[in-house]
Design a protein around this motif. Structure first.
Motif, PDB file in Angstrom:
ATOM      1  N   LYS A  24      27.402 -23.797  35.829  1.00 28.31           N
ATOM      2  CA  LYS A  24      27.960 -22.587  35.223  1.00 28.31           C
ATOM      3  C   LYS A  24      27.044 -21.404  35.474  1.00 28.31           C
ATOM      4  CE  LYS A  24      30.531 -24.565  31.406  1.00 28.31           C
ATOM      5  NZ  LYS A  24      30.724 -24.580  29.965  1.00 28.31           N
ATOM      6  N   ARG A  25      27.669 -20.263  35.660  1.00 27.21           N
ATOM      7  CA  ARG A  25      26.890 -19.040  35.810  1.00 27.21           C
ATOM      8  C   ARG A  25      26.866 -18.321  34.479  1.00 27.21           C
ATOM      9  NH1 ARG A  25      27.930 -15.818  41.144  1.00 27.21           N
ATOM     10  NH2 ARG A  25      26.084 -14.882  40.254  1.00 27.21           N
ATOM     11  N   LYS A  26      25.782 -17.618  34.232  1.00 19.54           N
ATOM     12  CA  LYS A  26      25.679 -16.862  32.991  1.00 19.54           C
ATOM     13  C   LYS A  26      26.680 -15.724  32.997  1.00 19.54           C
ATOM     14  CE  LYS A  26      20.951 -17.565  31.526  1.00 19.54           C
ATOM     15  NZ  LYS A  26      19.700 -16.921  31.197  1.00 19.54           N
ATOM     16  N   ASP A  27      27.363 -15.561  31.874  1.00 20.10           N
ATOM     17  CA  ASP A  27      28.287 -14.449  31.722  1.00 20.10           C
ATOM     18  C   ASP A  27      27.458 -13.258  31.264  1.00 20.10           C
ATOM     19  OD1 ASP A  27      30.681 -13.148  31.713  1.00 20.10           O
ATOM     20  OD2 ASP A  27      31.214 -13.746  29.682  1.00 20.10           O
ATOM     21  N   GLY A  28      27.645 -12.131  31.880  1.00 16.78           N
ATOM     22  CA  GLY A  28      26.841 -10.959  31.567  1.00 16.78           C
ATOM     23  C   GLY A  28      26.956 -10.522  30.121  1.00 16.78           C
ATOM     24  N   LYS A  29      25.967  -9.803  29.660  1.00 15.02           N
ATOM     25  CA  LYS A  29      25.948  -9.344  28.280  1.00 15.02           C
ATOM     26  C   LYS A  29      26.733  -8.050  28.096  1.00 15.02           C
ATOM     27  CE  LYS A  29      21.512 -11.351  27.018  1.00 15.02           C
ATOM     28  NZ  LYS A  29      20.183 -11.077  26.473  1.00 15.02           N
TER      29      LYS A  29
END
Length: 91
Positions: A24-29
């Motif tokens: 999984k890739r981090k979802d931006g803040k």
């Protein structure tokens, strides 16, 4: 020196490749707010969702009308907020 051999895949790596599982890739803040035309935090202080009441922010219920006659008849705080809770649940 010879070139190092490629590492053998672990059981998990083989399984993930077979099933098509990817990391999984981090979802931006940040999220773009189209109303203001700026990037804002998704959650938290001055976040995009802070405008909604569901997110704990100030929603449409920031002002509640009070019936003066019923307020005088009842003692302040006698119901402990039960009446307001019932009204909110009825919506």
């Amino acid at each position: 020196k010879p070139v190092p051999k490629e590492k053998e895949k672990t059981k998990w790596d083989k399984f993930a490749e077979k099933k098509g599982i990817k990391a999984k890739r981090k979802d931006g803040k940040l999220a773009f707010d189209e109303v203001s035309g700026e990037w804002k935090a998704k959650y938290g202080y001055k976040g995009k969702s802070a405008a909604g009441a569901a997110a704990g922010g100030v929603g449409e219920d920031w002002l509640v009308e009070v019936d003066e006659k019923s307020e005088k008849a009842e003692k302040e705080g006698a119901d402990g907020g039960k009446k307001a809770k019932k009204q909110k649940k009825a919506r």
